[in-house]
Design an enzyme around this catalytic site. Structure first.
Site, PDB file in Angstrom:
ATOM      1  N   SER A 533       0.833  -1.194   0.000  1.00 50.60           N
ATOM      2  CA  SER A 533       0.000   0.000   0.000  1.00 50.60           C
ATOM      3  C   SER A 533       0.874   1.253   0.000  1.00 50.60           C
ATOM      4  O   SER A 533       1.696   1.444  -0.897  1.00 50.60           O
ATOM      5  CB  SER A 533      -0.944  -0.043   1.209  1.00 50.60           C
ATOM      6  OG  SER A 533      -1.995   0.875   1.075  1.00 50.60           O
ATOM      7  N   GLU A 616      -5.950  -7.215  -7.168  1.00 56.55           N
ATOM      8  CA  GLU A 616      -5.196  -5.971  -7.316  1.00 56.55           C
ATOM      9  C   GLU A 616      -4.103  -6.051  -8.382  1.00 56.55           C
ATOM     10  O   GLU A 616      -3.410  -5.065  -8.625  1.00 56.55           O
ATOM     11  CB  GLU A 616      -4.562  -5.581  -5.976  1.00 56.55           C
ATOM     12  CG  GLU A 616      -5.566  -5.230  -4.908  1.00 56.55           C
ATOM     13  CD  GLU A 616      -4.932  -4.625  -3.679  1.00 56.55           C
ATOM     14  OE1 GLU A 616      -5.594  -3.822  -3.005  1.00 56.55           O
ATOM     15  OE2 GLU A 616      -3.766  -4.949  -3.374  1.00 56.55           O
ATOM     16  N   HIS A 644      -6.535  -6.697  -0.525  1.00 56.76           N
ATOM     17  CA  HIS A 644      -5.406  -5.811  -0.235  1.00 56.76           C
ATOM     18  C   HIS A 644      -4.497  -6.431   0.824  1.00 56.76           C
ATOM     19  O   HIS A 644      -3.279  -6.412   0.708  1.00 56.76           O
ATOM     20  CB  HIS A 644      -5.954  -4.470   0.251  1.00 56.76           C
ATOM     21  CG  HIS A 644      -4.941  -3.371   0.281  1.00 56.76           C
ATOM     22  ND1 HIS A 644      -4.332  -2.895  -0.858  1.00 56.76           N
ATOM     23  CD2 HIS A 644      -4.441  -2.636   1.311  1.00 56.76           C
ATOM     24  CE1 HIS A 644      -3.499  -1.910  -0.531  1.00 56.76           C
ATOM     25  NE2 HIS A 644      -3.553  -1.737   0.770  1.00 56.76           N
TER      26      HIS A 644
END
Length: 695
Positions: A533, A616, A644
């Site tokens: 992230s 993702e 995530h």
């Protein structure tokens, strides 16, 4: 028997229990001292949120008579790719072993609005049980046949029964004041929304702002169209009705002049406490306030009453309250204070570098989770008179027998003067002579050191393999330095200008590495960097602006002119454009050059391992394609049915091990001789040979 009741019966069956027999540690634990392994980290037992980022509610519940503590414990099993959990009770005075009342499977995954649409993160929800007012029962949320329901458990004998049969997840609940019913919240509008979307799919979905292509091409309902609705259920009959406004508000207590922490701690006499923003700045510190039964509203003007305040708790008399504060270098200390509003006095109860989580009041004590860099979370009781702590329960006593290596706290400032710190972890038995390869793990270093944000990089297991590891605690957000900002959106846009936040973070990482090198334990020619992230964005910036890293590993990717503006969907792209990003149609490579891996692919020689969730991976394709075309070393591993944050235990262990192997290969020239890894090393040798041929 209904399907839901049958599912509950199965969850409590002997076959299901057999896979969860080690949810509680054995009383007669006998282990030889040994090194830590990735499996040890993957199988940690958790009480409450494993991330130390501040829980909205406590995972611990004290019985009305103050004698018994209840909580949910959870543990992963990578071998079966399963998770187990259980509702546990423990005498609040300690001295006795905990007792399992009810068993369950994995905890529900957290889903919350992001840019107006619900997204599942992969992080587990925190499950907090609640005692009935009479103390005979415990209610808690539990996954039953794929839906989060309310289950009622007899505190004496553990008899469990299903209370709700909601078609959608129960998101929060409270007991009624008389204990005769349970009030809960659920978004029943999800059913009609799902039906509308499925009907639309028969003639094709419109691709618009409601589509999150990272998760699915199926449109999402907007969060504003799915309000929580309140319901009241009779635990005995199961009869359910809609809640009144007052009943619903008892579950979602509105803020009083600001954010209320521990909303249940107002006194019977009517004393209340809350925090308010200290200024109009969007990231302002919070100030502590109280209102007394006589109507006086008092602001605590002492310096310690402004900052990052949480866990406010009144005593029974309403004379004083206890609150938690972060102080010291970049908030590295946790402090417990007692404030006497009427007298204007403040007492320090405890100041520690340990993390205290989920603290609740128990008479003259606070019951908290307590952990530090090398000791996993334990449940303790803290005496409010002298700050002394006594252990009530250690979920992971095995770690006392593991050689974790030495942890040293390092402190420094970045080029903007913002304070940062990190924990330098050295291998067990390190003699101080060799210069070790260093792996940077980002970007919070609070509490027990697992694997950084996302838990993909097992710090102590890396140290056991001969690495020095710098667990990095990021500095304050650069937006706090910019005057005149009024909203979070303004702060984000200002920090994105000329990549100010990215430069600040990379400066902090770089200064931290230099500080670690100055200890004499680190080889500056063998540096690795990791991230998920925001941490992955720091990896991108580091590789785009520096040649000092010999290897990198990423859990998400990437910030890029296509990824951030197109491939992530309209909602994300529009938010980025509001922050000042140029249009993708302009192909502004100069703007993206300080950050984009695809733009910088020809100049970056650092080998990169990307271990990505299937949901993702799309946004990583521009970087992967550019590296492949440029003949640069990159490997992408895609994990199915992941978010995530990777939630499957089998994947967690695989990620741990492959990250260790990757840095072992590139920083120590070592290979694991296991036959099942032969193909892996053949691929990596080809990457190394091809990259050398291109230089």
């Amino acid at each position: 028997m209904s399907a839901a009741v049958a599912a509950l019966a199965f969850a409590c069956s002997p076959a299901a229990r057999a896979a969860c027999d080690d949810l509680l540690p054995p009383a007669d634990l006998k282990l030889d001292r040994r090194g830590v392994t990735p499996m040890d980290i993957a199988r940690l037992r958790d009480t409450g949120d494993p991330l130390v980022i501040g829980e909205p509610t406590s995972p611990y519940a004290l019985s009305p008579d103050g004698k018994t503590l209840a909580f949910v414990i959870a543990r992963a099993d990578p071998v079966t790719n399963d998770r187990c959990s259980a509702l546990v009770v423990l005498p609040a005075v300690g001295g006795k072993s905990p007792r399992i009342l009810d068993r369950g499977g994995g905890l529900p995954l957290l889903s919350s609005p992001v840019r107006g649409l619900f997204m599942t993160t992969g992080f587990p929800q925190q499950i907090a049980p609640l005692w009935s007012p009479g103390g005979q029962f415990l209610a808690y949320r539990k996954v039953v046949e794929g839906v989060v329901q309310l289950v009622l458990v007899n505190a004496a004998n553990g008899a469990a029964r299903l209370v709700t049969r909601s078609p959608v997840d129960v998101e929060d609940f409270r007991w009624s004041a008389d204990g005769a019913s349970l009030i809960y919240l659920a978004r029943v509008g999800r059913i009609a929304a799902k039906e509308r979307i499925e009907r639309a799919g028969r003639s094709g979905w419109v691709y618009d702002e409601s589509v999150l292509p990272l998760e699915s091409w199926e449109p999402r309902p907007w969060a504003r169209d799915l309000p929580q609705q309140g319901f009241v259920v009779d635990p005995d009959s199961g009869l359910t009705r809609e809640a009144s406004s007052a009943e619903k508000e008892s579950v979602t207590v509105p803020a009083l002049g600001g954010t209320i922490f521990n909303t249940g701690d107002s006194t019977p006499e009517g004393a209340r406490a809350w925090t308010e923003a200290a200024s109009s700045a969007p990231m302002a510190d919070r100030q502590l306030w109280a209102s007394l039964p006589d109507g006086r509203k008092i602001q605590c003007r002492l310096p310690a009453c402004t900052g990052r305040i949480s866990r406010i708790s009144w005593d029974r008399t309403g004379v004083s309250l206890v609150f938690q504060q972060r102080e010291g270098w970049n908030g590295e200390e946790t402090v417990l204070y007692r404030w006497f509003p009427a007298a204007g006095q403040l007492q320090t109860i405890l100041r520690t570098s340990d993390e205290l989580t989920g603290c609740i009041r128990s008479g003259k004590e606070m019951i908290c989770g307590r952990e530090n860099a090398s000791v996993p979370r334990r449940i303790v009781s803290i005496d409010l008179a002298d700050g002394r702590s006594r252990e009530l329960f250690d979920p992971n006593p095995e770690f006392a027998h593991l050689e974790l290596g030495k942890v040293r706290r390092l402190r420094w400032k970045n080029d903007l003067g913002l304070p940062a710190w990190g924990d330098l972890v050295l291998p067990p038995g390190y003699d101080g002579k060799a210069r070790l390869p260093l792996v940077v793990v980002q970007y919070l270093s609070r509490g027990f050191l697992r694997g950084g944000i996302g838990d993909d990089y097992p710090i102590f297991a890396l140290a056991a393999k001969g690495f020095a590891v710098l667990s990095f605690q990021r500095p304050p957000f650069v937006g706090k330095l910019i005057p005149g900002l009024k909203t979070i959106e303004e702060a984000l846009a200002a920090s994105d200008k000329d990549w100010m936040e990215r430069r600040s973070l990379y400066s902090a990482v770089s200064e931290g590495i230099d500080t670690a090198i100055a200890t004499g334990a680190v080889d500056p020619s063998r540096l690795g960097i990791t991230g998920l992230s925001d941490g992955a964005s720091t990896v991108e910036f580091a590789l785009s602006n520096s040649d000092r890293f010999a290897a990198a590993a990423m859990s998400t990717c990437c910030d890029d002119l296509l990824s951030s503006l197109v491939l992530g969907g309209f909602a994300w792209g529009d938010a980025n454009r509001k922050s000042g990003y140029p249009l993708s149609v302009d192909d502004d490579r100069a703007f993206w050059k300080p950050l984009s891996l695809s733009v910088n692919a020809r100049r970056i020689d650092t080998p990169i391992l990307m271990q990505l969730a299937d949901r993702e991976a799309l946004t990583a394709l521009p970087a992967i394609g550019a590296f492949r075309e440029a003949g640069k070393p990159v490997e992408a591993i895609i994990y199915p049915d992941e978010y995530h944050n990777k939630w499957q235990p089998q994947h967690r262990l695989a990620v741990y091990q492959r990250n260790i192997d990757w840095f072992d290969f590139w920083l120590r020239d070592q290979e694991d001789p296991s036959p099942e890894k032969r193909d892996q090393y053949e691929r990596w040798r080809r990457l190394r040979a091809a990259s050398k041929g291109r230089r």
